[in-house]
Scaffold this motif. Structure first.
Motif, PDB file in Angstrom:
ATOM      1  N   LEU A 158     -50.670  41.077   8.801  1.00 43.86           N
ATOM      2  CA  LEU A 158     -50.979  40.085   7.773  1.00 43.86           C
ATOM      3  C   LEU A 158     -52.173  40.518   6.931  1.00 43.86           C
ATOM      4  O   LEU A 158     -52.200  40.292   5.721  1.00 43.86           O
ATOM      5  CB  LEU A 158     -51.246  38.718   8.413  1.00 43.86           C
ATOM      6  N   GLU A 159     -53.155  41.139   7.575  1.00 44.39           N
ATOM      7  CA  GLU A 159     -54.322  41.603   6.834  1.00 44.39           C
ATOM      8  C   GLU A 159     -53.939  42.678   5.824  1.00 44.39           C
ATOM      9  O   GLU A 159     -54.498  42.748   4.730  1.00 44.39           O
ATOM     10  CB  GLU A 159     -55.372  42.144   7.800  1.00 44.39           C
ATOM     11  N   GLU A 160     -52.965  43.511   6.176  1.00 42.55           N
ATOM     12  CA  GLU A 160     -52.486  44.529   5.243  1.00 42.55           C
ATOM     13  C   GLU A 160     -51.720  43.895   4.086  1.00 42.55           C
ATOM     14  O   GLU A 160     -51.747  44.388   2.958  1.00 42.55           O
ATOM     15  CB  GLU A 160     -51.587  45.526   5.973  1.00 42.55           C
ATOM     16  N   MET A 161     -51.041  42.769   4.362  1.00 46.17           N
ATOM     17  CA  MET A 161     -50.272  42.088   3.326  1.00 46.17           C
ATOM     18  C   MET A 161     -51.176  41.301   2.379  1.00 46.17           C
ATOM     19  O   MET A 161     -50.917  41.213   1.185  1.00 46.17           O
ATOM     20  CB  MET A 161     -49.246  41.155   3.980  1.00 46.17           C
ATOM     21  N   SER A 162     -52.249  40.712   2.930  1.00 46.24           N
ATOM     22  CA  SER A 162     -53.193  39.944   2.109  1.00 46.24           C
ATOM     23  C   SER A 162     -54.531  39.853   2.824  1.00 46.24           C
ATOM     24  O   SER A 162     -54.584  39.515   4.009  1.00 46.24           O
ATOM     25  CB  SER A 162     -52.677  38.531   1.837  1.00 46.24           C
ATOM     26  N   MET A 163     -55.606  40.126   2.092  1.00 46.61           N
ATOM     27  CA  MET A 163     -56.936  40.077   2.698  1.00 46.61           C
ATOM     28  C   MET A 163     -57.335  38.651   3.070  1.00 46.61           C
ATOM     29  O   MET A 163     -58.297  38.444   3.814  1.00 46.61           O
ATOM     30  CB  MET A 163     -57.967  40.662   1.738  1.00 46.61           C
ATOM     31  N   TYR A 164     -56.636  37.652   2.557  1.00 50.71           N
ATOM     32  CA  TYR A 164     -56.997  36.267   2.805  1.00 50.71           C
ATOM     33  C   TYR A 164     -56.418  35.725   4.109  1.00 50.71           C
ATOM     34  O   TYR A 164     -56.907  34.731   4.635  1.00 50.71           O
ATOM     35  CB  TYR A 164     -56.507  35.361   1.662  1.00 50.71           C
ATOM     36  N   TRP A 165     -55.365  36.344   4.630  1.00 51.68           N
ATOM     37  CA  TRP A 165     -54.551  35.667   5.626  1.00 51.68           C
ATOM     38  C   TRP A 165     -55.116  35.577   7.021  1.00 51.68           C
ATOM     39  O   TRP A 165     -54.797  34.633   7.746  1.00 51.68           O
ATOM     40  CB  TRP A 165     -53.158  36.299   5.647  1.00 51.68           C
ATOM     41  N   VAL A 166     -55.929  36.519   7.453  1.00 55.03           N
ATOM     42  CA  VAL A 166     -56.428  36.463   8.827  1.00 55.03           C
ATOM     43  C   VAL A 166     -57.208  35.170   9.065  1.00 55.03           C
ATOM     44  O   VAL A 166     -57.058  34.520  10.099  1.00 55.03           O
ATOM     45  CB  VAL A 166     -57.298  37.694   9.146  1.00 55.03           C
ATOM     46  N   ASP A 167     -58.018  34.771   8.107  1.00 54.28           N
ATOM     47  CA  ASP A 167     -58.793  33.533   8.249  1.00 54.28           C
ATOM     48  C   ASP A 167     -57.931  32.284   8.104  1.00 54.28           C
ATOM     49  O   ASP A 167     -58.355  31.195   8.507  1.00 54.28           O
ATOM     50  CB  ASP A 167     -59.907  33.490   7.199  1.00 54.28           C
ATOM     51  N   ASP A 168     -56.741  32.429   7.540  1.00 54.24           N
ATOM     52  CA  ASP A 168     -55.902  31.263   7.261  1.00 54.24           C
ATOM     53  C   ASP A 168     -54.817  31.020   8.311  1.00 54.24           C
ATOM     54  O   ASP A 168     -54.098  30.021   8.240  1.00 54.24           O
ATOM     55  CB  ASP A 168     -55.208  31.424   5.894  1.00 54.24           C
ATOM     56  N   ILE A 169     -54.663  31.928   9.282  1.00 55.05           N
ATOM     57  CA  ILE A 169     -53.540  31.836  10.217  1.00 55.05           C
ATOM     58  C   ILE A 169     -53.509  30.496  10.934  1.00 55.05           C
ATOM     59  O   ILE A 169     -52.475  29.809  10.959  1.00 55.05           O
ATOM     60  CB  ILE A 169     -53.574  32.986  11.240  1.00 55.05           C
ATOM     61  N   ALA A 170     -54.625  30.117  11.547  1.00 53.29           N
ATOM     62  CA  ALA A 170     -54.640  28.895  12.352  1.00 53.29           C
ATOM     63  C   ALA A 170     -54.285  27.670  11.513  1.00 53.29           C
ATOM     64  O   ALA A 170     -53.477  26.827  11.947  1.00 53.29           O
ATOM     65  CB  ALA A 170     -56.002  28.715  13.016  1.00 53.29           C
ATOM     66  N   TYR A 171     -54.864  27.576  10.321  1.00 50.02           N
ATOM     67  CA  TYR A 171     -54.611  26.394   9.485  1.00 50.02           C
ATOM     68  C   TYR A 171     -53.165  26.363   9.002  1.00 50.02           C
ATOM     69  O   TYR A 171     -52.478  25.330   9.111  1.00 50.02           O
ATOM     70  CB  TYR A 171     -55.562  26.376   8.286  1.00 50.02           C
ATOM     71  N   SER A 172     -52.677  27.490   8.481  1.00 50.65           N
ATOM     72  CA  SER A 172     -51.303  27.542   7.975  1.00 50.65           C
ATOM     73  C   SER A 172     -50.299  27.315   9.102  1.00 50.65           C
ATOM     74  O   SER A 172     -49.273  26.671   8.900  1.00 50.65           O
ATOM     75  CB  SER A 172     -51.040  28.893   7.302  1.00 50.65           C
ATOM     76  N   LEU A 173     -50.599  27.837  10.281  1.00 48.16           N
ATOM     77  CA  LEU A 173     -49.724  27.634  11.436  1.00 48.16           C
ATOM     78  C   LEU A 173     -49.650  26.157  11.794  1.00 48.16           C
ATOM     79  O   LEU A 173     -48.562  25.626  12.066  1.00 48.16           O
ATOM     80  CB  LEU A 173     -50.247  28.442  12.622  1.00 48.16           C
ATOM     81  N   GLY A 174     -50.790  25.477  11.791  1.00 45.35           N
ATOM     82  CA  GLY A 174     -50.789  24.049  12.098  1.00 45.35           C
ATOM     83  C   GLY A 174     -49.926  23.252  11.126  1.00 45.35           C
ATOM     84  O   GLY A 174     -49.165  22.370  11.529  1.00 45.35           O
ATOM     85  N   LEU A 175     -50.020  23.589   9.840  1.00 43.97           N
ATOM     86  CA  LEU A 175     -49.197  22.905   8.836  1.00 43.97           C
ATOM     87  C   LEU A 175     -47.713  23.201   9.045  1.00 43.97           C
ATOM     88  O   LEU A 175     -46.867  22.308   8.924  1.00 43.97           O
ATOM     89  CB  LEU A 175     -49.605  23.334   7.429  1.00 43.97           C
ATOM     90  N   ALA A 176     -47.391  24.459   9.351  1.00 46.11           N
ATOM     91  CA  ALA A 176     -45.992  24.853   9.552  1.00 46.11           C
ATOM     92  C   ALA A 176     -45.398  24.115  10.745  1.00 46.11           C
ATOM     93  O   ALA A 176     -44.272  23.592  10.678  1.00 46.11           O
ATOM     94  CB  ALA A 176     -45.889  26.360   9.744  1.00 46.11           C
TER      95      ALA A 176
END
Length: 328
Positions: free
Chosen positions: A169-187
């Motif tokens: 995910l970090e290779e795909m977007s520099m923003y995503w590592v910090d967003d995993i937990a929040y986005s996962l909770g929403l999903a």
């Protein structure tokens, strides 16, 4: 939808990036902030869709097994419970999800190796084996609930704290590592709302309303435009401290808090204080919440007396301070 707390966190991080990089263009920094918010939402969409991607790997393996020169009985008559999972079917058939993913250019394209590895981890997990070996409930409601539990178990067990996924995910977007937990909770929340009568996914919008979009844009811009004045307020109440030695993140958290206190007349003082003190617990030093709490409490009293904090609306004239008074 993305919460106000997440928008506050994104703003503080964008302020940090702006000042640390020596960026002179507010417009460029605003675009980066908007992109970080958009990418968080994009990851939310992708995590909803991920179970369908994994199911496609399973279907491909079934097809390969059946095409063998000498297939086994198990190859010819495989256990299709996972690939025929009702919840996965709802995800794959969702026009709302498909439209949102197209709009935000969300896709797992090019990540087949990653998806296959997630599939392999899943099939080796006890919860998956139990699901595949269990008898399918005859009651549609119970069968759907079991299918939903499988999808939620997959997300709960293989997404957060997954080193190889984080690296991808970090290779795909520099923003995503910090967003995993929040986005996962929403999903997981979105999938959790499904039931046997659902015809489509209730995909959340990126913002709860246009007000939230305006809020984060205004908070960031006003903080930058007024930072010298607001840093001066902080300096006034940290005179016994070397301002340069105060944790930089503490300064930025207080800068954002002061901006919200002054610029947003309909947000209660207590809400602002509680939110930014909570943010300081996770994004600054161990003692930051106590320090930030004490300084902001004093600032609220002074700024109110100076007429700089003016709250309008029912119940908003009270400048009640944060709960943690004993630590101020």
């Amino acid at each position: 939808m993305l919460s106000r707390r997440l928008l506050r966190i994104k703003t503080v991080k964008a302020l940090y990036s702006y000042f640390q990089s020596g960026e002179e263009s507010i417009a460029r920094s605003e675009k980066e902030l908007a992109e970080s918010i958009r990418k968080c939402y994009e990851l939310y969409l992708m995590l909803i869709a991920l179970a369908g991607e994994v199911a496609e790997v399973a279907r491909e393996r079934i097809a390969i097994a059946q095409a063998k020169m000498i297939p086994t009985e198990e190859d010819l008559d495989p256990n299709r419970r996972f690939v025929d999972n009702w919840v996965i079917a709802r995800i794959e058939e969702s026009t709302t999800l498909a439209d949102a993913m197209t709009r935000y250019k969300a896709s797992w394209r090019g990540q087949q190796a990653l998806v296959k590895r997630l599939y392999q981890d899943m099939v080796e997990a006890p919860y998956y084996r139990q699901y595949m070996q269990a008898e399918v409930p005859t009651d549609p409601k119970e069968a759907f609930a079991a299918d939903k539990r499988l999808v939620l178990d997959f997300l709960a067990n293989h997404i957060e704290d997954n080193d190889y996924l984080e690296e991808a995910l970090e290779e795909m977007s520099m923003y995503w590592v910090d967003d995993i937990a929040y986005s996962l909770g929403l999903a997981m929340r979105t999938i959790g709302f499904l039931n046997e009568n659902s015809t489509d996914l209730d995909v959340m919008p990126m913002y709860k309303s246009e007000d939230d979009k305006t809020y984060v844009e205004t908070l960031f811009r006003k903080a930058l435009l007024n930072h010298e004045e607001y840093f001066g307020y902080i300096d006034k109440f940290t005179e016994n401290w070397d301002f340069e030695r105060i944790a930089f993140m503490d300064k930025l958290i207080m800068l954002a808090a002061i901006t919200e206190l002054i610029q947003f007349q309909t947000i209660p003082v207590k809400v602002t204080l509680d939110e930014f003190i909570e943010i300081s617990k996770y994004y600054s030093t161990p003692g930051s919440s106590v320090f930030v709490n004490g300084i902001l409490d004093k600032l609220v009293v002074w700024l109110t007396q100076e007429g700089k904090i003016v709250k309008r609306g029912r119940g908003l004239i009270d400048t009640t301070l944060s709960k943690d008074k004993s630590h101020a």
